[in-house]
Design an enzyme around this catalytic site. Structure first.
Site, PDB file in Angstrom:
ATOM      1  N   HIS A  37       0.842  -1.201   0.000  1.00 37.12           N
ATOM      2  CA  HIS A  37       0.000   0.000   0.000  1.00 37.12           C
ATOM      3  C   HIS A  37       0.881   1.256   0.000  1.00 37.12           C
ATOM      4  CE1 HIS A  37      -2.827  -2.822   2.278  1.00 37.12           C
ATOM      5  NE2 HIS A  37      -3.546  -2.466   1.236  1.00 37.12           N
ATOM      6  N   GLY A 149      -2.782  -1.411  -7.350  1.00 32.72           N
ATOM      7  CA  GLY A 149      -1.701  -2.390  -7.331  1.00 32.72           C
ATOM      8  C   GLY A 149      -1.932  -3.500  -8.345  1.00 32.72           C
ATOM      9  N   ASP A 152      -3.668  -7.029  -7.685  1.00 36.37           N
ATOM     10  CA  ASP A 152      -5.061  -7.355  -7.993  1.00 36.37           C
ATOM     11  C   ASP A 152      -5.315  -7.044  -9.476  1.00 36.37           C
ATOM     12  OD1 ASP A 152      -6.185  -7.943  -5.164  1.00 36.37           O
ATOM     13  OD2 ASP A 152      -5.061  -6.085  -4.939  1.00 36.37           O
ATOM     14  N   GLN A 155      -8.828  -6.764 -10.832  1.00 43.09           N
ATOM     15  CA  GLN A 155      -9.455  -5.561 -10.261  1.00 43.09           C
ATOM     16  C   GLN A 155      -8.996  -4.305 -11.015  1.00 43.09           C
ATOM     17  OE1 GLN A 155     -10.231  -4.811  -5.920  1.00 43.09           O
ATOM     18  NE2 GLN A 155      -8.345  -3.652  -6.095  1.00 43.09           N
ATOM     19  N   ARG A 190      -4.210 -10.011   4.166  1.00 43.97           N
ATOM     20  CA  ARG A 190      -4.627 -11.343   4.629  1.00 43.97           C
ATOM     21  C   ARG A 190      -3.448 -12.192   5.103  1.00 43.97           C
ATOM     22  NH1 ARG A 190      -8.360 -10.253   0.549  1.00 43.97           N
ATOM     23  NH2 ARG A 190     -10.520 -10.436   1.221  1.00 43.97           N
TER      24      ARG A 190
HETATM   25  P1  AMP Z   1      -6.604  -3.495  -0.437  1.00 44.99           P
HETATM   26  O1  AMP Z   1      -6.400  -2.756   0.844  1.00 44.99           O
HETATM   27  O2  AMP Z   1      -6.209  -4.925  -0.385  1.00 44.99           O
HETATM   28  O3  AMP Z   1      -7.964  -3.259  -1.044  1.00 44.99           O
HETATM   29  O4  AMP Z   1      -5.570  -2.837  -1.477  1.00 44.99           O
HETATM   30  C1  AMP Z   1      -5.569  -1.476  -1.764  1.00 44.99           C
HETATM   31  C2  AMP Z   1      -4.681  -1.226  -2.949  1.00 44.99           C
HETATM   32  O5  AMP Z   1      -3.350  -1.654  -2.652  1.00 44.99           O
HETATM   33  C3  AMP Z   1      -5.136  -1.996  -4.200  1.00 44.99           C
HETATM   34  O6  AMP Z   1      -4.964  -1.174  -5.350  1.00 44.99           O
HETATM   35  C4  AMP Z   1      -4.200  -3.163  -4.204  1.00 44.99           C
HETATM   36  O7  AMP Z   1      -3.993  -3.730  -5.484  1.00 44.99           O
HETATM   37  C5  AMP Z   1      -2.926  -2.532  -3.689  1.00 44.99           C
HETATM   38  N1  AMP Z   1      -2.017  -3.555  -3.159  1.00 44.99           N
HETATM   39  C6  AMP Z   1      -2.349  -4.543  -2.286  1.00 44.99           C
HETATM   40  N2  AMP Z   1      -1.289  -5.347  -2.080  1.00 44.99           N
HETATM   41  C7  AMP Z   1      -0.276  -4.859  -2.839  1.00 44.99           C
HETATM   42  C8  AMP Z   1       1.085  -5.255  -3.065  1.00 44.99           C
HETATM   43  N3  AMP Z   1       1.611  -6.320  -2.476  1.00 44.99           N
HETATM   44  N4  AMP Z   1       1.823  -4.512  -3.918  1.00 44.99           N
HETATM   45  C9  AMP Z   1       1.300  -3.424  -4.539  1.00 44.99           C
HETATM   46  N5  AMP Z   1       0.039  -3.005  -4.367  1.00 44.99           N
HETATM   47  C10 AMP Z   1      -0.744  -3.712  -3.535  1.00 44.99           C
END
Ligand code: AMP
Length: 282
Positions: A37, A149, A152, A155, A190
């Protein structure tokens, strides 16, 4: 960093900043922040924008109630991480702000084919929920750039289509590379729920992606997929899919296709935890 809970207040603040020439770079999240993030925050910062992050665990995108209820929450630590990363604004709304007329009354979007495959097929209703919340957040923040990111991948495609359907021609979607742990495991909120033995073997997903990439000129995908499924099962995973697709539109491929940009994607469960990852084939 300024924290807002109300739409009215964040909109007023962004309006004033935008009129001074500071347009928002937006990073929507569900919190339990990690270095992945923060890499998005840093990219927005490097682009010289007003960095706006949201934390909202969106109930409508969880097809599995237990997953929603057990989703990790660590607001205090998140706030500290965001301050240290140089985030300017945190939006921390309640569900009543995002869904004032209730979840079902909020506009949804149809993502067609993208919602029928991979995550769409395994998590019915998931992308409908993602579309709902991201559309609401985009209307509130009105960013100049949106940071997502690659972790996903599907997404990213869904949100790209959403931006198109919303007619946001000025909005640039920036897809940032996946941040990984030393053993290759893609960072994910997770991962916090993995037990020590589960964590110790979780890097195998990335090893499978790399082997799918490295065998593209020497084997058929059917064989490599089977090898990966067997490896995952032998480590205690239940694979949901090991897939190969056209990286431009996620058309699923039966076999490697020379000259076509390809992405390989894996979803697998270990115990109760469902992990996803992907790799664009070089
Ligand atoms: P989330 O909190 O899981 O909904 O993720 C929020 C944003 O952070 C989304 O755009 C994800 O794709 C991105 N994200 C989550 N994990 C990673 C990672 N390991 N590397 C880069 N971006 C990430």
């Amino acid at each position: 960093m300024v924290i807002f809970k109300k739409i009215r207040d964040i909109k007023d603040f962004i309006y004033v900043e935008s009129s001074k020439g500071q347009r928002p770079g937006f990073v929507p999240t569900m919190g339990a922040l990690h270095a992945g993030h923060l890499s998005l925050i840093q990219k927005a910062k490097a682009d010289g924008l007003l960095v706006v992050c949201s934390i909202f665990v969106n109930p409508t995108q969880f097809n599995d109630r237990a997953d929603f209820e057990k989703y990790p929450i660590s607001i205090e630590a998140d706030i500290e991480l965001l301050i240290n990363a140089g985030c300017d604004v945190l939006f921390l709304p309640d569900a009543s702000e995002i869904y004032p007329d209730g979840e079902t009354a909020t506009k949804t979007y149809d993502f067609g084919y993208l919602d029928t495959i991979l995550e769409g097929a395994k998590r019915p209703g998931h992308f409908k929920g993602v579309g709902q919340v991201v559309a609401r957040l985009l209307e509130i923040v009105e960013p100049r750039k949106l940071y997502l990111g690659q972790k996903d991948y599907q997404q990213c495609m869904v949100i790209g289509k959403l931006v198109e359907m919303m007619g946001l021609k000025e909005l640039e979607v920036v897809i940032c590379p996946t941040t990984r742990e030393a053993d290759g495991l893609a960072m994910s909120s997770r991962n916090r729920r993995l037990t020590e033995p589960q964590r110790a073997i979780a890097g195998v997903i990335y090893q499978c992606l790399v082997s799918i990439e490295s065998k593209q000129n020497s084997s058929s995908f059917d064989i490599v997929r089977k090898e990966c499924e067997d490896i995952l099962v032998s480590k205690g995973f239940v694979p949901e899919y090991v897939a190969l697709a056209d990286a431009r539109d996620l058309t699923l491929l039966d076999n490697y296709k020379k000259g076509t940009p390809m992405v390989t994607l894996i979803a697998a469960k270990i115990g109760e935890i469902r992990l996803i990852d992907n790799l664009i084939l070089a």
